[in-house]
Design a protein around this motif. Structure first.
Motif, short mmCIF file in Angstrom:
data_model
loop_
_atom_site.label_atom_id
_atom_site.label_comp_id
_atom_site.label_asym_id
_atom_site.label_seq_id
_atom_site.Cartn_x
_atom_site.Cartn_y
_atom_site.Cartn_z
N LEU A 176 -8.15 3.87 -22.12
CA LEU A 176 -8.87 4.53 -22.46
C LEU A 176 -10.53 4.47 -22.53
O LEU A 176 -10.97 3.27 -22.23
N GLN A 177 -10.94 5.53 -21.55
CA GLN A 177 -12.67 5.35 -20.89
C GLN A 177 -13.17 5.68 -22.20
O GLN A 177 -13.66 6.55 -22.27
N LEU A 178 -14.58 4.55 -23.06
CA LEU A 178 -15.35 4.86 -24.08
C LEU A 178 -16.47 5.66 -23.41
O LEU A 178 -16.07 5.37 -22.50
N GLY A 179 -17.32 6.36 -24.19
CA GLY A 179 -18.16 7.13 -24.03
C GLY A 179 -17.44 8.44 -23.48
O GLY A 179 -18.84 8.45 -22.58
N ASP A 180 -16.86 8.75 -23.30
CA ASP A 180 -16.11 9.97 -22.22
C ASP A 180 -15.20 10.27 -23.45
O ASP A 180 -13.59 10.10 -23.01
N PRO A 181 -15.23 11.17 -24.17
CA PRO A 181 -14.85 11.65 -25.40
C PRO A 181 -13.75 12.55 -24.53
O PRO A 181 -12.68 13.15 -25.64
N ASP A 182 -14.17 13.11 -23.62
CA ASP A 182 -13.03 14.09 -23.00
C ASP A 182 -12.12 13.73 -22.44
O ASP A 182 -10.88 14.31 -22.69
N GLN A 183 -12.51 12.60 -22.05
CA GLN A 183 -11.45 11.88 -21.45
C GLN A 183 -9.88 11.26 -22.78
O GLN A 183 -9.21 11.68 -22.52
N LEU A 184 -10.70 10.67 -23.56
CA LEU A 184 -10.36 10.15 -24.45
C LEU A 184 -9.20 11.20 -25.39
O LEU A 184 -8.18 10.95 -25.32
N ALA A 185 -9.92 12.26 -25.90
CA ALA A 185 -9.62 13.24 -26.53
C ALA A 185 -7.70 14.03 -25.53
O ALA A 185 -6.50 14.37 -25.41
N GLN A 186 -8.42 14.24 -23.93
CA GLN A 186 -7.56 14.61 -22.70
C GLN A 186 -6.63 13.29 -23.19
O GLN A 186 -5.05 13.76 -23.16
#
Ligand SMILES: Nc1nc2c(ncn2[C@@H]2O[C@H](COP(=O)(O)OP(=O)(O)OP(=O)(O)O)[C@@H](O)[C@H]2O)c(=O)[nH]1
Ligand SMILES: [Mg+2]
Length: 666
Positions: A138-148
């Protein structure tokens, strides 16, 4: 994070950290001055570990689509500025999702493929097998990637009916409950069996573990969820929809999974925004919500103050745009205050008891060890003081006396050896009934009885009989450990009288705690065996999974009981060994001082002064150790201020039925 739950959890963590530091200081002091033996040092280390790694498990339970995921988003993830867990129409959480933080692992989503069900291994066993899991960083600081990435928890696969049957999602006996079949005769099943999200959220970092569950009533619900994860959660949030009220299937979940023995329960009446009506005044809507809250409480048979009407969606939206007025209107803060003020003091109490008990044991140990040491110094001093003005001949006589006393003392080794043999035989007898082989035998006996009668009634009976046998094993072990204590007590009295030991026994471990744990396991399994799902036990793979899960749960109880008994025995033997060593050292010292005094009379006073100084030092050590332990106790009792202050404001902490459970969980 500024929610009151977060603030209270912060306070709890702060308190735990300070406690950990105090305990660290104490343990360093004890080590530096050799005030504890190996067994006691291991006890201190276990206490530190407990304080550092204490977890608080909060489970969200409900029928499909009541808003579990949305509520978790609003409470825990609003600061990412978006909806992180999938919670929009058609985005059903398909597998249990556990959110936690383990600093030794990178932030990641770990997914356990559903096919692992075919292997019959329990989730508990698979947790330790990394290879079984698919890991998505999980890439922290990238909420979109997280949600994805987190969308994965909603993923499904299409499989044949046979495969679905093998995986436990198809039951020929309950055709109405089976999932729809597509044009090709295939069935939709979850892609994953379990998901673990390792995410450094401030609350998760503080030891909170959040469990989001998929609908529990569905065919194919993981028995592990019902039998292991939910019963061990410290609290559950049960969610209902204000738009749907309490439906028949809501009630079934409540009854089957959150019955009177469930841990602290919070009930949420979600989606109150759906009650807004342009033709009604705000007061009318509020009155309607209040009526619904009371009715819900009545239907579920709980205090109305345990029901929290709110809107998770509104709360999440308000937090994302930082709108305090809407947040207040969403009424989520009321639930958060309740979580913070009711749940955390309960955790605090459990830890406080553990620390107070631990501090007392350490103090007893140190006092005993130092007391024994000082007693010997006193004897030596008395002897030396008696030498003042004595002649060389007298000194020689004294020296001879020490030699013969030492030789006489050495005779104790034969007795100690005999004692050791008897002790270890008794210990073996005590532990044999708690061994994992014995446990497996008992469970196999149950399994045989179960397969002989595949009706639910028979399975339940076989399981209840197993539990009774296991309780019997614990009782036998308790009885034997009392016999062992009596034997040791009698031997200690003799050794003390004959050889001047200062041996003292501590209380034997009380195995009742483990019996209570067995009762808890029994309750949740009996409840499960009453459910129609349990019929699936007639399938060999499920039976195997059930058996493994049961054995692993029971093994923990039996291993812990064994561990406590062994620890007690180890510390008892360690006491004998250290006193034996100390006595020998003492004879040597006496001999040496007499020899020195023989060589130069002036050494006598010097030696006496040395011993006095040594005794003073020991007294100081004891004083300092007591001070450190007292400060640890004070810190434990003081508790985190914000939590205790808030505690006085709210409704009673527990449902009465919950008290024994919590004690056992402690
Ligand atoms: N109006 C309204 N809708 C909500 C609220 N909370 C959740 N929803 C909606 O209800 C639906 C279900 O929400 P989820 O959070 O996915 O529900 P869930 O309980 O996790 O459902 P499953 O994962 O399917 O078991 C979604 O469409 C949400 O947007 C709310 O407070 N108000
Ligand atoms: Mg969900």
């Amino acid at each position: 994070m500024t929610t009151s739950f977060a603030t209270s959890l912060d306070a709890l963590t702060g308190w735990r950290t300070v406690l950990g530091q105090r305990l660290g200081e104490t343990s360093r002091f004890l080590d530096d001055h050799d005030l504890v033996d190996g067994a006691a040092a291991a006890q201190v280390a276990a206490l530190r570990d407990r304080l550092a790694n204490d977890k608080l498990v909060l489970a969200f339970v409900a029928e499909f689509s009541r808003g579990k995921s949305e509520l978790i988003n609003a409470i825990f993830f609003a600061d990412t500025g978006r909806r992180v867990l999938p919670a929009t129409p058609g985005r059903t959480t398909m597998c249990p999702v556990e959110l936690a933080w383990d600093a030794d692992e990178p932030a990641s989503l770990m997914l356990l493929p559903i096919e692992t069900r075919n292997e019959g291994l329990s989730l508990g066993e698979l947790r330790g097998q990394r290879r079984a899991w698919k890991v998505v960083p999980l890439q922290l600081g990238d909420p979109d990637q997280l949600a994805q990435s987190l969308q994965e928890v909603t993923r499904t696969d299409w499989v044949s009916q046979d495969q679905a049957r093998a995986l436990g999602f198809w039951d020929d006996a309950r055709p109405d409950d089976n999932p729809p079949v597509d044009a090709n005769g295939r069935v939709e099943v979850p892609a994953w069996r379990h998901a673990l999200i390792n995410y450094p959220h401030p609350l998760l970092k503080q030891g909170l573990v959040v469990l989001d569950t998929p609908g529990l009533n569905a065919i194919g619900a993981e028995p592990e969820l019902t039998l292991s994860l939910l019963p061990t959660a410290h609290a559950t949030v049960f969610i209902l929809g204000a738009d749907t009220g309490v439906t028949k299937s809501d009630l079934e979940i409540w009854r089957d999974h959150l019955g009177p023995h469930a841990p602290t329960r919070f009930v949420v009446l979600n989606k109150i925004d759906a009650l807004l009506d342009p033709l009604a005044t705000r007061e009318q809507v509020d009155a309607q919500i209040e009526t619904q809250r009371r009715e819900t409480a009545r239907t579920l048979g709980i205090d109305a103050r345990r029901v929290f009407p709110l809107s998770a969606r509104q709360a999440l939206a308000a937090r994302v745009v930082d709108d305090p007025v809407t947040l207040e209107a969403s009424r989520l803060p009321e639930l958060e205050v309740a979580l913070g003020t009711q749940l955390l003091p309960q955790r605090r109490q459990v830890l406080e008891d553990v620390v107070l008990d631990g501090a007392q044991q350490i103090e007893n140990h140190v006092a005993r060890r130092l007391g024994d040491h000082r007693r010997q110094l006193a004897e030596q001093m008395l002897e030396l003081r008696g030498l003042r003005g004595k002649s060389g001949a007298k000194l020689r006589l004294m020296l001879q006396r020490v030699e013969s006393e030492a030789a006489e003392f050495e005779q104790c080794t034969v007795k100690l050896q005999a004692l050791r043999v008897v002790h270890s035989r008794m210990l073996k007898d005590t532990l044999v009934g708690l061994s994992s082989d014995r446990l497996r035998e008992e469970v196999s006996a149950m399994q045989t009885a179960m397969s002989a009668s595949l009706l639910n009634l028979g399975a339940k009976k076989a399981f209840i009989a197993l539990c009774a046998r296991l309780r019997g094993l614990l009782e036998t072990a308790q009885g034997r450990s009392t016999e062992m204590r009596d034997m040791l007590g009698a031997s200690f009295t003799k050794l003390n009288a004959e050889f001047g030991f200062g041996l003292a026994l501590t209380k034997t471990p009380d195995l009742e705690r483990f019996t209570n744990e067995l009762i808890l396991i029994e309750r949740s399994y009996v409840q499960y065996l009453g459910l129609t799902q349990a019929l699936r036990l007639s399938q060999p793979k499920f039976m195997e999974q059930f058996r493994r899960m049961l054995v692993s749960k029971l093994r923990v109880v039996f291993e812990n009981a064994t561990g406590e008994l062994e620890m007690w025995n180890k510390s008892t033997s360690a006491q004998i060994d250290s006193q034996l060593r100390e006595r020998r050292r003492n004879f040597r010292r006496r001999r040496e001082s007499l020899e020195r005094v023989q060589n130069a009379a002036s050494d006598l006073e010097l030696r006496i002064a040395e011993l006095e100084e040594q005794d003073g030092r020991l007294q100081n050590f004891l004083g300092r150790a007591r001070q450190l332990l007292e400060s640890l106790r004070e810190q434990a009792c003081a508790g985190p201020q914000t939590v205790t202050d808030l505690m006085t404001l709210t409704v009673p902490l527990h449902d009465e039925a919950v008290a024994p459970l919590r004690r056992a969980q402690g």
